[in-house]
Design an enzyme around this catalytic site. Structure first.
Site, mmCIF file in Angstrom:
data_model
loop_
_atom_site.group_PDB
_atom_site.id
_atom_site.type_symbol
_atom_site.label_atom_id
_atom_site.label_comp_id
_atom_site.label_asym_id
_atom_site.label_seq_id
_atom_site.Cartn_x
_atom_site.Cartn_y
_atom_site.Cartn_z
ATOM 1 N N VAL A 49 -16.571 3.497 -5.226
ATOM 2 C CA VAL A 49 -17.048 2.268 -4.667
ATOM 3 C C VAL A 49 -18.520 2.147 -4.309
ATOM 4 C CG1 VAL A 49 -16.772 0.539 -2.642
ATOM 5 C CG2 VAL A 49 -14.765 1.717 -3.523
ATOM 6 N N LYS B 121 0.828 -1.279 -0.086
ATOM 7 C CA LYS B 121 -0.084 0.009 0.025
ATOM 8 C C LYS B 121 0.708 1.224 -0.079
ATOM 9 C CE LYS B 121 -4.465 0.774 0.010
ATOM 10 N NZ LYS B 121 -5.490 -0.175 -0.164
ATOM 11 N N ASP C 265 -6.990 4.229 -4.636
ATOM 12 C CA ASP C 265 -7.477 3.880 -3.349
ATOM 13 C C ASP C 265 -8.554 5.344 -3.046
ATOM 14 O OD1 ASP C 265 -7.570 1.847 -0.837
ATOM 15 O OD2 ASP C 265 -7.458 3.871 0.056
ATOM 16 N N PHE D 157 -19.868 8.465 -1.467
ATOM 17 C CA PHE D 157 -20.367 8.630 -3.082
ATOM 18 C C PHE D 157 -19.125 8.458 -3.851
ATOM 19 C CE2 PHE D 157 -19.239 13.070 -3.464
ATOM 20 C CZ PHE D 157 -19.073 13.431 -2.051
#
Ligand code: GLU
Length: 445
Positions: A239, A124, A164, A236
């Site tokens: 995902v 990550k 991400d 919102f």
């Protein structure tokens, strides 16, 4: 050392890394029995080795904003574990980003990626850069400066970053452009790419779609169907958008979406226009959900409220870690919610999970529910390596199979003597067994 002793030592060693400690604690608690049944793991010090990242890169990112002022941010890449494949996991651009958050996300990613059945290790990265309110040109300059430092440490068979929170298709484009210029190669070094230059169809939708497929499996075991169920979704972003779209396609009513400013109560569910507007809201870069109620008169905005204040059957947290607390869980339970599928990484606090499990409602953790995103990234890597691209139907079919396999693993390892399926335990044990076995077979490295 047993798992409690290992945890106690970690708490001393990394005392100020609370998200990382929370993620490790959750895994160690749930795998304890299995660990005790495998003395070979203890002998090889598997857990002691698994909880420490292989390496962490920290670097300075300087860039010039639109006013000509020089800005300095910190960039990171945590290469956590590569036992079953190259490091794989997203980049998060958010002011809250620090080593603890990236270590928790990287640690979770190891197990999640193992669950997908694809050969991907865990990693990550990201930066404390805040994309909110930045112009397109500023985003580009930041991404270029970030990649100028990162590029030597990644590669299609070494470490494959993706998006991400705060990193979507636009950012991946700028990051990829800079990588390509520096490395002089056009390879699958990042996933979430554009469709004309190596991206996979369905990748933008995959996390949300996969999450809903997982919910379908959870419901199926109980003899239920998602059709006509009321679903509350937080967030919102990408995902939440994918989850809202798939849930709606399958006949569910998405009656809540939320943002940092409050919740939208949407009693009539979503329409194609409303779903499309979610994307527009997101790209406006303002991080507010309130305009949704201005645009659609049947929706009501409640400032400062969370999605969990709306009465629903199924709760799907799709925003940040620890966004659903014990108090929220009690409110949901009081309102009759009987399923919580965590879509954000570590979206529920340990207290919230304890409430759900005590009430014996359906609860599944992010590392199982949201794995469809990184799984489709894995499919993107495969297509890139083969120099081909699959149709949307092919990718969606594979995504379905993967989510079904993940659900199966959770049931296999998580079914309790009384029949209750502890999805958290199931996901952690299934992921752990795979990674621990690979580590054992590869010797002390
Ligand atoms: N950031 C996503 C996750 O948490 C996707 C990572 C990826 O596609 O590599 O799994």
């Amino acid at each position: 050392m047993n798992t409690s002793e290992i945890m106690a030592r970690l708490k001393v060693k990394h005392a100020n890394e609370k998200e990382y400690l929370q993620a490790v604690q959750e895994v160690l608690e749930t795998i304890e029995d299995v660990y005790n049944q495998h003395p070979e793991f203890e002998e090889a010090k598997i857990i002691e080795r698994l909880v420490e990242p292989d390496r962490i890169f920290t670097f300075k990112v300087t860039w010039v904003d639109d006013n000509g002022e020089i800005q300095t941010n910190t960039g990171y890449r945590v290469q956590f574990n590569s036992a079953i494949g190259p490091y794989k996991g997203g980049l998060r651009f958010h002011p809250s980003v620090n080593v603890s958050i990236l270590k928790f996300l990287g640690f979770e990613q190891i197990f999640k990626n193992a669950l997908t059945t694809l050969p991907m290790g865990g990693g990550k990265g990201g930066s404390d850069f805040n994309p909110k309110g930045k112009s397109d040109a500023e985003i580009m300059r930041f991404c270029q400066a970030f990649m100028l430092e990162l590029w030597r440490n990644i590669g299609p068979d070494t470490d494959v970053p993706a998006g991400d929170v705060g990193v979507g298709g636009r950012e991946i484009g700028y990051l990829f452009g800079m990588y390509k210029k520096l490395a002089r190669e056009h390879t699958g070094v990042l996933t979430g790419k554009g469709m004309t230059w190596g991206g996979s169809l369905i990748r933008p939708e995959a996390t949300g779609f996969g999450a809903v497929y997982f919910v379908q499996h959870m419901l199926h075991v109980q003899g239920k169907d998602i059709k006509d169920k009321k679903v509350a979704i937080s967030g919102f972003g990408n995902v939440a958008w994918g989850a809202a779209m798939k849930a709606t396609q399958l006949g569910a009513h998405v009656i809540a979406i939320s943002g940092p400013d409050g919740v939208i109560y949407n009693p009539n569910g979503m329409t194609d226009e409303k779903i499309a507007y979610m994307l527009e809201l997101r790209s406006s870069n303002n991080d507010v959900v309130a305009p949704f109620a201005d645009k659609f008169p049947d929706a009501v905005f409640y400032p400062g409220k969370k999605a969990w204040s709306i009465k629903c059957d199924i709760a799907m947290p799709c925003a940040y870690q620890n966004e659903l607390t014990g108090e929220d869980a009690r409110e949901l339970l009081d309102n009759g919610t009987w399923c919580c599928a965590e879509v954000s990484n570590m979206g529920c606090t340990p207290e919230a999970i304890a409430e759900f499990q005590k009430a014996k409602i359906l609860f599944a953790p992010g590392k199982a529910v949201n794995a469809g995103g990184v799984a489709t990234s894995g499919l993107e890597m495969t297509q890139n390596a083969m120099h081909i691209s699959w149709s949307a139907e092919e990718v969606d079919k594979k995504l379905h199979e993967i989510m079904s396999n993940i659900h199966h693993s959770c049931v296999r390892y998580g079914t309790q003597p009384d029949g209750y399926i502890n999805y958290l335990k199931g996901a952690n044990i299934a992921g752990f067994m795979k990674v621990a076995t690979a580590m054992l077979e590869q010797g002390v490295i």
